[in-house]
Motif scaffolding. Structure first.
Motif, short mmCIF file in Angstrom:
data_model
loop_
_atom_site.label_atom_id
_atom_site.label_comp_id
_atom_site.label_asym_id
_atom_site.label_seq_id
_atom_site.Cartn_x
_atom_site.Cartn_y
_atom_site.Cartn_z
N ALA A 186 46.68 44.08 36.99
CA ALA A 186 46.22 44.49 38.32
C ALA A 186 44.71 44.51 38.38
O ALA A 186 44.10 44.02 39.34
N ILE A 187 44.10 45.05 37.32
CA ILE A 187 42.64 45.14 37.36
C ILE A 187 42.03 43.75 37.27
O ILE A 187 40.98 43.47 37.85
N ALA A 188 42.72 42.83 36.58
CA ALA A 188 42.24 41.44 36.51
C ALA A 188 42.25 40.83 37.92
O ALA A 188 41.30 40.14 38.31
N ILE A 189 43.32 41.11 38.66
CA ILE A 189 43.40 40.59 40.04
C ILE A 189 42.27 41.15 40.88
O ILE A 189 41.61 40.43 41.64
N ILE A 190 42.02 42.46 40.72
CA ILE A 190 40.93 43.08 41.48
C ILE A 190 39.60 42.40 41.17
O ILE A 190 38.80 42.11 42.06
N PHE A 191 39.39 42.13 39.90
CA PHE A 191 38.16 41.45 39.49
C PHE A 191 38.04 40.10 40.18
O PHE A 191 36.97 39.71 40.64
N LEU A 192 39.16 39.39 40.24
CA LEU A 192 39.17 38.08 40.88
C LEU A 192 38.77 38.22 42.35
O LEU A 192 37.95 37.44 42.86
N VAL A 193 39.34 39.23 43.01
CA VAL A 193 39.02 39.44 44.43
C VAL A 193 37.54 39.76 44.59
O VAL A 193 36.86 39.27 45.49
N LEU A 194 37.02 40.60 43.68
CA LEU A 194 35.59 40.94 43.73
C LEU A 194 34.73 39.69 43.62
O LEU A 194 33.75 39.51 44.33
N LEU A 195 35.15 38.81 42.69
CA LEU A 195 34.40 37.56 42.49
C LEU A 195 34.45 36.70 43.74
O LEU A 195 33.42 36.21 44.21
#
Lengths: 321, 287
Positions: A47-56
Motif C-alpha cells: 500500500a505504501i508503495a502505491i502511495i509513493f507511486l501516486v506521490l511521484l
C-alpha cells in the motif's frame, strides 16, 4: 506559526490538481477504509508503495509530506515503543535483563537530563534521541553497579515488532493521504466538494450548505485572527506585558489581556460580517447559483474506479489470504 | 541621543517566504527632550513599523537601533540577554486602534494596568489614572465605567491615558486623532503639545493630517515605500514644489497664505503656521 504544513494548499500542477474535489474526498474515504481493511504487514508495504507511486505521478515532493508528518513524530514514536514493549506474542527476538540500582538509575537520569539540555544544539534530533535511549538502556543492562534492588526484563517479540511497524505505516499512509488532499485542493474547492457530497443529507434535515458555509468562514478567519492576536500582543507589550517571560501569576494576566480583546474583536467582526452578508441579500437555505461550477471529467471516473479497485483488492486480500 | 537608528532595515516574512521590505536603510536620531515630531506618509509606507522599532516591539532584520543606551539588532531577541521590557516604559507607544488593548472591567483598572506592569504601586497607579483621565479630556466619572461601553473617541482617549500613566520619557502616538470629531481632535493635540512644552518631553505623532504637521511639528519625517525620504523642518518640506510625488498635500493655512500673498501682492515676513499666527500677520498686513 506560519510554518504549519498540515492542511495548507500549495499551488502546483499535476493530475491531482486537476481532479474534481469531490473525487478527491471520496477517493480519500475509500482508500482510508482500504487501509483499515488491510491486516498484514506485507500488504501494508504494498500500500505504501502505491502511495509513493501516486506521490511521484502527482509531482508532490516527499519532503513536503515529511514536513507534514513531523508534528506527528512524537505520536509515531510513542505508539512504536508502546507496541514493542507491551506486545508479547510470537517469537522472542531480543532479550536483555535490566538491573535497577541507585547508581545505574542516577546515571540513566543524568543521561536523560544531559539530553534535555543539549538537544537544542544538535541538528539530527531524532537520531540523538534514539542514541540517548540506547545509552540509557545500555547503562541499565550493565551488571557493574552494586546495590541492585530490582531487575526488569526488556524483550522484543516478533509480533510486537511487526505490529509496531504496521501501526506506524498505517498512520503514515493516512496522514499522507489527507495531506495530499489538502495540499492539492484550495480550501474553497474543498468546501464546495464537501458541500455537494453532503447534499443528500437534506433528507435528514441537515443543511449541508450551512455547514459548508460555517467551515469556509472559519477557515477564512484563521489568518485574520492570528494577525489580530499578533497586534494585540504588540499593543499589550507596549504596556509592559512581557509575553516571553514572567511568572505563573503574571502569565494568567497576560493571557487575559490577550483573550479579552480577542473575543471582543471577534464578536464585533462576526457582527459586521453578518451585516455585510445580509446587505447583499444572503439568506441561508435559499437556492443560489455559483461562480465556480464543479465539472466531472473522465479522469475523475478513472481515479474513483481505481480507488474502488484498490479497496476491493484490500478486502479480497484479507478474505482470501 | 535617546533613539538612534543605524542603517535599519526590516523585512516581514510572508507565507511564501518572499519577504516584504517594510523599512529600508533608515538612519535617524531623536533627542530625549524638546522634540515634537510628526511622521507622515501614505498607508503602507512603513510608518507604524518604524514606530514599533522605536520601543523595540519589532527588531530590525538589518542594522541597529539604540534606545536609551540599549542596542537592539536582529540577534537581540534570540540571545535573550537584554530585557526589552524596560524600553517600553521609557518609550510609550499608543496604538492606532484602542480595541487592541482595552481589556479590564473598568477604565480605571485599564489605565492602571501599564504602570502596575512596571512596578508602580496600586495607590500611585490609581492616582495617576485619576490625573490622566482629566489630561485626556474626560472626567473622573469615567473611571468606574466599562471601557467597552464607550464611544470610539472615548476609547481612544482611555487608551492614550493608559500609556500616559506609564510616564514615558518619549511618547509615540499612532494616528491619535483618527476617528475623533474636530473639536476633540484639536483638544487632544493641545494635550500632546502641552506634554511636550510643559514636561519638555519628546512627542512623536503619526498622522495623515497636514494641518497638524504644519501647526505643531518642529520636525517632520516622511516615509515612502519603506524609505525615509525627508527628515527636517516642516516649512521647508511644504515649500518644496513637488511634494505631491510623496502623496502629500499642502496644509490649509499654507494654501490660504499663498493665495493671500498672490491676491494682495504681499509677502509675509514669516509665514504663519496656525490660524492665530495668520490673524496676527494679517493685522500687520492691514497696517
Amino acid at each position: 506559526m506560519k510554518n504549519i504544513v498540515i492542511g495548507r494548499y500549495i499551488p502546483g500542477n499535476s493530475f491531482l490538481y486537476s481532479l474534481d474535489p469531490r473525487t478527491k474526498i471520496l477517493a480519500l474515504l475509500i482508500l482510508m477504509i482500504g487501509v483499515f481493511v488491510i491486516d498484514h504487514i506485507m500488504h501494508m508495504v504494498y500500500a505504501i508503495a502505491i502511495i509513493f507511486l501516486v506521490l511521484l505521478l502527482g509531482k508532490i515532493s516527499i519532503k513536503r509530506i515529511y514536513l507534514g508528518l513531523r508534528p506527528l513524530l512524537f505520536l509515531l514514536i510513542f505508539t512504536f515503543t508502546f507496541q514493542i514493549i507491551f506486545n508479547r506474542h510470537g517469537e522472542l527476538l531480543f532479550e536483555e535483563t535490566l538491573y535497577y540500582s541507585p547508581v545505574s538509575i542516577a546515571l540513566a537520569a543524568a543521561i536523560g537530563i544531559f539530553w534535555f539540555f543539549t538537544k537544542r544544539f544538535i541538528k539530527f534530533r531524532l537520531l540523538y534521541f534514539l542514541m540517548t535511549l540506547l545509552a540509557i538502556g545500555t547503562v541499565l543492562s550493565l551488571t557493574l553497579f552494586p546495590g541492585t534492588f530490582a531487575t526488569g526484563r526488556f524483550a522484543v517479540y516478533e509480533e510486537g515488532l511487526f505490529m509496531a511497524l504496521f501501526i506506524m505505516l498505517r498512520l503514515i499512509i493516512i496522514v499522507t493521504l489527507s495531506t495530499m488532499l489538502t495540499m492539492t485542493t484550495k480550501p474553497t474547492d474543498l468546501n464546495l466538494g464537501l458541500e455537494q457530497i453532503l447534499a443528500p443529507l437534506k433528507i435528514l434535515r441537515i443543511n449541508a450548505e450551512e455547514i459548508a458555509m460555517i467551515i469556509s468562514i472559519s477557515l477564512r478567519y484563521i489568518p485574520t485572527l492570528l494577525d489580530e492576536a499578533n497586534k494585540i500582543m504588540l499593543a499589550q507589550a507596549s504596556r509592559g506585558v512581557d509575553f516571553e517571560e514572567g511568572k505563573m501569576k503574571e502569565k494568567v494576566v497576560q493571557i487575559v489581556s490577550l483573550l479579552v480583546p480577542m473575543f471582543i474583536i471577534s464578536f464585533k467582526r462576526s457582527d459586521d460580517l453578518a451585516n455585510a452578508m445580509e446587505a447583499r441579500s444572503f439568506a441561508p437555505g435559499r437556492p443560489r447559483t455559483r461562480l465556480h461550477v464543479l465539472t466531472w471529467k473522465r479522469l475523475d471516473s478513472c481515479v474513483l474506479a481505481l480507488s474502488f479497485l484498490l479497496l476491493v483488492t484490500a478486502i479480497l486480500s484479507r478474505v482470501l489470504l | 541621543m535617546a533613539i538612534k537608528f543605524e542603517r535599519v532595515s526590516f523585512q516581514y516574512t510572508s507565507m511564501d517566504n518572499k519577504g516584504y521590505l517594510a523599512l529600508a536603510d533608515i538612519n535617524l536620531s531623536i533627542n530625549k527632550t524638546g522634540e515634537f515630531i510628526t511622521l507622515i506618509g501614505e498607508t503602507g509606507s512603513g510608518k507604524s513599523t518604524l514606530a514599533q522599532h522605536m520601543n523595540a516591539l519589532l527588531q530590525p532584520t538589518e542594522g541597529r537601533v539604540h534606545i536609551f543606551g540599549i542596542t537592539v539588532d536582529d540577534k537581540t531577541k534570540k540571545q535573550r540577554k537584554i530585557k526589552l521590557n524596560p524600553i517600553r516604559k521609557q518609550v510609550g507607544l499608543v496604538f492606532q486602534f484602542p480595541e487592541y488593548q482595552l481589556f479590564e472591567e473598568t477604565v480605571e483598572k485599564d489605565i492602571m494596568f501599564g504602570p502596575k506592569n512596571f512596578g508602580v504601586s496600586t495607590e500611585e497607579a490609581a492616582k495617576r489614572a485619576e490625573k490622566m483621565i482629566e489630561v485626556v479630556g474626560l472626567d473622573a466619572s469615567y473611571l468606574k465605567r466599562s471601557p467597552f461601553n464607550l464611544s470610539g473617541g472615548e476609547k481612544k482617549r482611555v487608551s492614550i491615558a493608559g500609556i500616559l500613566a506609564m510616564e514615558p520619557e518619549i511618547l509615540i502616538l499612532d494616528e491619535p486623532t483618527s476617528g475623533l470629531d474636530p473639536i476633540g481632535r484639536n483638544a487632544l493635540l493641545d494635550v500632546f503639545y502641552n506634554i511636550h512644552t510643559e514636561l519638555d518631553k519628546t512627542v512623536i505623532i503619526i498622522t495623515h493630517d497636514m494641518n497638524t504637521v504644519y501647526e505643531y511639528a518642529k520636525r517632520v519625517m516622511v516615509m515612502r515605500e519603506g524609505v525615509l525620504v525627508y527628515d527636517g523642518d516642516p516649512v521647508a518640506l511644504f515649500s518644496k514644489s513637488n511634494i505631491d510625488r510623496w502623496n502629500l498635500d499642502v496644509p490649509d493655512i499654507l494654501g490660504l497664505t499663498r493665495d493671500l500673498e498672490a491676491k494682495f501682492d504681499y509677502k509675509f515676513t514669516e509665514p504663519p503656521r496656525s490660524r492665530k499666527a495668520l490673524f496676527k500677520a494679517l493685522e500687520g498686513m492691514l497696517k
